[in-house]
Design a protein around this motif. Structure first.
Motif: not given
Length: 335
Positions: A95, A99, A166, A275-276, A279-280, A283-284, A289, A293
């Motif tokens: 991941r 980013t 997305s 970016t948190v 990205e959410r 849906a990156y 993101n 979760d």
């Protein structure tokens, strides 16, 4: 001197990361909520719960858990994600490139927009155009990145569907990548159609992250340029007949880069953290993101790995910025 400073900063970075590891490890275990309770099936017996806690090492005292985790960490073992059932280091390696590509793209766009606003603002100072540029700069600064993201979703994704809403790449494309840096790899290998598709997915999140940073870059660079414009060497160049544009680009810009670079590096670390949310929204598939979760699922090993990665990125960026500023400033390089 730069090498000595770099080694000193690296030693400080190790101590800082250790402190971050201690804080996040303790906090995650004292806050309310049990990750095992979120994993266990309804009606599970106490023996099943105890076995699951033992499997993830949650049955030992916090002090013992920490030293076991730290020992595994020094051997490159970040643990196993509770929610994903995968090795944390493998998940982060998968991941993180997404980013990084997004953050670097946002930084490049921010420097381009902010630098242009600052340069034109100085060249056109004391005119209506300068007031308009200052108004645009204030407007970009007043709106946070997640609001820009929502605005772009509505404008460029729903009302005028120009860009994908997305994801990172069109799922219908069957493309094999050797690395996780999809944008860079597709450009280097000459797959321009794939490159264009990946870039189209990045446009909205990149702009959402870049605009607030561009406003900060513009303000700092413009102030530095304005201070340089009243120096003696600039006045002498003006007396020789040099145009305002050449004065800004050839005489003052190089002297104004230092303060701008220093602040931009600091802001870049906040951009990575920003970016948190962005990205959410899009849906990156980056670590930002995934961090949300992980928190929702109380995935302790994954959260710990994410915090350490963010901490390491912040430290490395700050070291790089300090070295860059020192390299550009002879007084810092030899002092």
């Amino acid at each position: 001197m730069i090498l000595v400073a770099a080694l000193r900063r690296l030693a400080t970075a190790v101590a800082t990361l250790f402190g971050v590891a201690v804080v996040v490890f303790v906090l995650l275990r004292v806050v309310p909520g049990d990750p095992v309770a979120m994993m266990i099936a309804p009606g599970a017996s106490p023996a099943d719960i105890a076995a699951l806690r033992a499997r993830y090492g949650l049955d030992a005292p916090i002090f013992t858990q920490f030293w076991i985790w730290l020992g595994d960490l020094l051997h490159g073992d970040f643990g196993t994600s509770i929610s994903l059932k995968l090795n944390v280091l493998d998940v982060l390696a998968e991941r993180l490139p997404a980013t990084l590509e997004l953050a670097i793209a946002a930084l490049v766009v921010a420097l381009a927009i902010g630098g242009a606003i600052a340069i034109f603002g100085v060249i056109l100072r004391r005119t209506l155009a300068e007031s308009l540029l200052d108004a645009v700069d204030g407007f970009m600064l007043a709106i946070p990145d997640f609001v820009w993201a929502l605005a772009f979703v509505l404008l460029l994704g729903v009302l005028w569907p120009v860009f994908p809403l997305s994801g990172r790449i069109d799922p219908t494309l069957t493309v094999a990548f050797a690395t996780r840096f999809y944008l860079i790899e597709s450009l280097v290998t000459g797959r321009f159609a794939v490159f264009a598709d990946i870039l189209s997915h990045m446009v909205m999140p990149t702009l959402a992250l870049a605009l607030p940073l561009a406003a900060i870059v513009a303000r700092v660079l413009k102030q530095a340029l304005a201070e340089a414009m009243v120096q003696d060497y600039v006045l002498l160049a003006r007396l020789k007949g040099m145009s305002e544009t050449r004065l800004v680009l050839q005489e003052t810009l190089r002297n104004a880069v230092g303060p701008t670079l220093a602040l931009t590096g600091v802001q870049f670390t906040f951009l990575i953290g920003g970016t948190v949310i962005v990205e959410r929204i899009f849906a990156y598939p980056g670590i930002g993101n995934m961090a949300i979760d992980a928190v929702i699922n109380r995935d302790l090993p994954l959260i710990q790995g994410l915090v350490l990665v963010f901490g390491a990125l912040f430290i490395l960026v700050n070291i790089a910025v300090d070295l860059g500023v020192a390299a550009l400033n002879p007084r810092l390089r030899h002092g």
